[in-house]
Design a protein around this motif. Sequence first.
Motif, PDB file in Angstrom:
ATOM      1  N   ARG A   9       1.184   9.040   3.014  1.00 50.31           N
ATOM      2  CA  ARG A   9       2.046   8.145   2.245  1.00 50.31           C
ATOM      3  C   ARG A   9       2.646   7.139   3.223  1.00 50.31           C
ATOM      4  O   ARG A   9       3.140   7.514   4.297  1.00 50.31           O
ATOM      5  CB  ARG A   9       3.169   8.915   1.547  1.00 50.31           C
ATOM      6  N   PHE A  10       2.593   5.854   2.854  1.00 55.82           N
ATOM      7  CA  PHE A  10       3.234   4.827   3.674  1.00 55.82           C
ATOM      8  C   PHE A  10       4.703   4.780   3.266  1.00 55.82           C
ATOM      9  O   PHE A  10       5.054   4.246   2.211  1.00 55.82           O
ATOM     10  CB  PHE A  10       2.541   3.473   3.482  1.00 55.82           C
ATOM     11  N   ALA A  11       5.544   5.401   4.097  1.00 58.98           N
ATOM     12  CA  ALA A  11       6.936   5.633   3.700  1.00 58.98           C
ATOM     13  C   ALA A  11       7.842   4.485   4.086  1.00 58.98           C
ATOM     14  O   ALA A  11       8.951   4.348   3.559  1.00 58.98           O
ATOM     15  CB  ALA A  11       7.427   6.929   4.339  1.00 58.98           C
ATOM     16  N   ASP A  55      -9.366  -6.664   5.317  1.00 56.53           N
ATOM     17  CA  ASP A  55      -8.146  -6.840   4.528  1.00 56.53           C
ATOM     18  C   ASP A  55      -7.456  -8.130   4.945  1.00 56.53           C
ATOM     19  O   ASP A  55      -6.637  -8.151   5.856  1.00 56.53           O
ATOM     20  CB  ASP A  55      -7.204  -5.648   4.699  1.00 56.53           C
ATOM     21  N   HIS A  88       0.873  -1.180   0.000  1.00 57.33           N
ATOM     22  CA  HIS A  88       0.000   0.000   0.000  1.00 57.33           C
ATOM     23  C   HIS A  88       0.910   1.230   0.000  1.00 57.33           C
ATOM     24  O   HIS A  88       1.758   1.367   0.879  1.00 57.33           O
ATOM     25  CB  HIS A  88      -0.870  -0.031   1.250  1.00 57.33           C
ATOM     26  N   GLY A  89       0.765   2.088  -0.979  1.00 60.65           N
ATOM     27  CA  GLY A  89       1.663   3.240  -1.112  1.00 60.65           C
ATOM     28  C   GLY A  89       1.129   4.513  -0.475  1.00 60.65           C
ATOM     29  O   GLY A  89       1.836   5.182   0.280  1.00 60.65           O
ATOM     30  N   ASN A  94      -5.315  -9.840   3.321  1.00 56.71           N
ATOM     31  CA  ASN A  94      -4.052 -10.054   2.619  1.00 56.71           C
ATOM     32  C   ASN A  94      -3.112 -10.902   3.489  1.00 56.71           C
ATOM     33  O   ASN A  94      -2.791 -10.516   4.607  1.00 56.71           O
ATOM     34  CB  ASN A  94      -3.440  -8.667   2.333  1.00 56.71           C
ATOM     35  N   HIS A 115      -0.017  -9.995   5.961  1.00 55.47           N
ATOM     36  CA  HIS A 115      -0.122  -9.499   7.336  1.00 55.47           C
ATOM     37  C   HIS A 115      -0.262 -10.619   8.368  1.00 55.47           C
ATOM     38  O   HIS A 115      -0.385 -10.348   9.549  1.00 55.47           O
ATOM     39  CB  HIS A 115      -1.311  -8.543   7.444  1.00 55.47           C
ATOM     40  N   GLY A 171      -1.032  -1.043   6.219  1.00 57.63           N
ATOM     41  CA  GLY A 171      -0.891   0.408   6.132  1.00 57.63           C
ATOM     42  C   GLY A 171      -2.109   1.099   6.731  1.00 57.63           C
ATOM     43  O   GLY A 171      -1.985   2.093   7.464  1.00 57.63           O
ATOM     44  N   LYS A 189       6.780   3.070 -13.160  1.00 58.32           N
ATOM     45  CA  LYS A 189       7.998   3.621 -12.549  1.00 58.32           C
ATOM     46  C   LYS A 189       9.244   2.879 -13.035  1.00 58.32           C
ATOM     47  O   LYS A 189      10.318   3.015 -12.439  1.00 58.32           O
ATOM     48  CB  LYS A 189       7.922   3.478 -11.025  1.00 58.32           C
TER      49      LYS A 189
HETATM   50  O1  HDC Z   1       8.087   3.488   0.464  1.00 57.60           O
HETATM   51  C1  HDC Z   1       8.524   2.151   0.363  1.00 57.60           C
HETATM   52  C2  HDC Z   1       7.836   1.332   1.440  1.00 57.60           C
HETATM   53  O2  HDC Z   1       8.281   0.251   1.805  1.00 57.60           O
HETATM   54  N1  HDC Z   1       6.733   1.830   2.009  1.00 57.60           N
HETATM   55  C3  HDC Z   1       5.965   1.155   3.034  1.00 57.60           C
HETATM   56  C4  HDC Z   1       4.900   0.300   2.396  1.00 57.60           C
HETATM   57  C5  HDC Z   1       3.995  -0.308   3.457  1.00 57.60           C
HETATM   58  O3  HDC Z   1       4.449  -0.814   4.477  1.00 57.60           O
HETATM   59  N2  HDC Z   1       2.662  -0.268   3.228  1.00 57.60           N
HETATM   60  C6  HDC Z   1       1.718  -0.764   4.179  1.00 57.60           C
HETATM   61  C7  HDC Z   1       1.687  -2.245   4.308  1.00 57.60           C
HETATM   62  S1  HDC Z   1       1.260  -3.110   2.801  1.00 57.60           S
HETATM   63  C8  HDC Z   1      -0.449  -3.247   2.889  1.00 57.60           C
HETATM   64  O4  HDC Z   1      -1.054  -2.796   3.824  1.00 57.60           O
HETATM   65  C9  HDC Z   1      -1.103  -3.919   1.752  1.00 57.60           C
HETATM   66  C10 HDC Z   1      -2.600  -4.053   1.943  1.00 57.60           C
HETATM   67  O5  HDC Z   1      -2.924  -5.306   2.534  1.00 57.60           O
HETATM   68  C11 HDC Z   1      -3.252  -3.993   0.575  1.00 57.60           C
HETATM   69  C12 HDC Z   1      -3.613  -2.592   0.178  1.00 57.60           C
HETATM   70  C13 HDC Z   1      -4.523  -2.699  -1.020  1.00 57.60           C
HETATM   71  C14 HDC Z   1      -5.252  -1.397  -1.301  1.00 57.60           C
HETATM   72  C15 HDC Z   1      -6.345  -1.713  -2.278  1.00 57.60           C
HETATM   73  C16 HDC Z   1      -6.488  -0.728  -3.357  1.00 57.60           C
HETATM   74  C17 HDC Z   1      -7.416  -1.218  -4.475  1.00 57.60           C
HETATM   75  C18 HDC Z   1       8.208   1.645  -1.081  1.00 57.60           C
HETATM   76  C19 HDC Z   1       8.730   0.207  -1.256  1.00 57.60           C
HETATM   77  C20 HDC Z   1       6.703   1.695  -1.355  1.00 57.60           C
HETATM   78  C21 HDC Z   1       8.914   2.541  -2.083  1.00 57.60           C
HETATM   79  O6  HDC Z   1      10.256   2.607  -1.750  1.00 57.60           O
HETATM   80  P1  HDC Z   1      11.388   2.748  -2.866  1.00 57.60           P
HETATM   81  O7  HDC Z   1      11.236   1.700  -3.896  1.00 57.60           O
HETATM   82  O8  HDC Z   1      12.683   2.872  -2.149  1.00 57.60           O
HETATM   83  O9  HDC Z   1      10.951   4.087  -3.553  1.00 57.60           O
HETATM   84  P2  HDC Z   1      11.814   5.406  -3.761  1.00 57.60           P
HETATM   85  O10 HDC Z   1      13.086   5.047  -4.421  1.00 57.60           O
HETATM   86  O11 HDC Z   1      11.807   6.173  -2.495  1.00 57.60           O
HETATM   87  O12 HDC Z   1      10.881   6.177  -4.793  1.00 57.60           O
HETATM   88  C22 HDC Z   1      10.662   5.677  -6.108  1.00 57.60           C
HETATM   89  C23 HDC Z   1       9.453   6.367  -6.705  1.00 57.60           C
HETATM   90  O13 HDC Z   1       8.278   5.874  -6.073  1.00 57.60           O
HETATM   91  C24 HDC Z   1       7.589   6.933  -5.382  1.00 57.60           C
HETATM   92  N3  HDC Z   1       7.162   6.417  -4.088  1.00 57.60           N
HETATM   93  C25 HDC Z   1       7.949   6.157  -3.020  1.00 57.60           C
HETATM   94  N4  HDC Z   1       7.212   5.698  -2.005  1.00 57.60           N
HETATM   95  C26 HDC Z   1       5.936   5.666  -2.432  1.00 57.60           C
HETATM   96  C27 HDC Z   1       5.904   6.118  -3.753  1.00 57.60           C
HETATM   97  N5  HDC Z   1       4.760   6.223  -4.450  1.00 57.60           N
HETATM   98  C28 HDC Z   1       3.616   5.862  -3.815  1.00 57.60           C
HETATM   99  N6  HDC Z   1       3.592   5.427  -2.538  1.00 57.60           N
HETATM  100  C29 HDC Z   1       4.723   5.305  -1.825  1.00 57.60           C
HETATM  101  N7  HDC Z   1       4.680   4.883  -0.557  1.00 57.60           N
HETATM  102  C30 HDC Z   1       8.616   8.042  -5.235  1.00 57.60           C
HETATM  103  O14 HDC Z   1       7.974   9.304  -5.180  1.00 57.60           O
HETATM  104  C31 HDC Z   1       9.444   7.875  -6.471  1.00 57.60           C
HETATM  105  O15 HDC Z   1       8.734   8.466  -7.566  1.00 57.60           O
HETATM  106  P3  HDC Z   1       9.502   9.378  -8.639  1.00 57.60           P
HETATM  107  O16 HDC Z   1      10.452   8.441  -9.280  1.00 57.60           O
HETATM  108  O17 HDC Z   1       8.416   9.854  -9.550  1.00 57.60           O
HETATM  109  O18 HDC Z   1      10.150  10.452  -7.824  1.00 57.60           O
END
Ligand code: HDC
Length: 282
Positions: free
Chosen positions: A231-233, A184, A72-73, A186, A189, A207, A102
Amino acid sequence: TAEGTPFDYTDRDVILYNISLGAKRTDLPFVYENNEDFQPFPTFGVVPWFNTQTPFNLDDIVANFSPMMLLHGEQYLEIRKFPIPTAAKTINVPKLVDVIDKGNAAVVVSGFTTKDARTGEDLFYNESTIFIRGSGGFGGSPKPTAARPKGAIAAYQPPKRQPDAVVEEKTSEDQAALYRLNGDRNPLHIDPEFSKVGGFKTPILHGLCSLGICGKHVYQKFGAFKSLKVRFAGVVLPGQTLRTSLWKEGNSVVFQAIVVETGKPAISGAGVELVEGAKAKL
Ligand code: HDC
């Protein structure tokens, strides 16, 4: 369907949601349906649509889709009805908002309008961004192309000064096992084999669970809000402690959360628009 998918909820769903975000037996308005102030935590609007279908298969719109690689982003929530109903029959209308390539990852944004099935009134609007590692390179646009609500793309940035409030909350090791009952399921978790393939030593926290806990902190300190964006960072593991720092900026509250045990970011680029005249709660 084009008309949307039904989801009905009752006080039982509200109490489960609240307890899964840490409500205690003594928080009567959040755990006892006969309390005169009975209410869901303010982010309950992320629950109804989650229990319904999306109108597309991810397999059809990104490359090499694997559910283990999906994270989740971002999430945007608009609350369009106050007070938030403690029970309702809802209809949830989904739409595909944007698909971004991306290169090494795919980003898919979908939107969901939740309506009251009886009156047709809007209750909530959500936009969910998912980040699918390894699913880019399908020849899509590298930049967003869709028109989106202002709040959904707001660049909430903490100001330089010290935060106006800081709230620390330790999650429980069983937090995700409980949170998943909101809809959820999924395996990421709960199932260690699944999360291992996704690259995590143990199953990770939803998230939306971190979102709900931070939303609760905002409500506690500054009162009701009409929209919230995060945003989930970084990943949060069940049992870790979230530290939410909050800054009031006009009619908004900007916030961020880190994992205390690691010092790494959990939630960034986050904020709410307060309801006019909002007062601290809890
Ligand atoms: O940010 C990294 C990460 O690990 N985030 C945490 C994710 C997380 O824990 N989420 C919650 C748990 S998962 C979950 O709950 C799933 C759930 O069961 C299902 C949800 C379903 C919803 C249903 C909808 C229908 C990560 C891995 C996300 C990104 O990290 P990196 O690859 O290191 O990225 P980075 O190099 O910093 O950036 C690359 C480009 O991506 C953009 N970006 C970064 N973080 C983002 C993101 N975009 C969206 N969301 C994020 N969190 C950056 O801006 C960058 O873009 P650009 O190249 O254009 O600058």
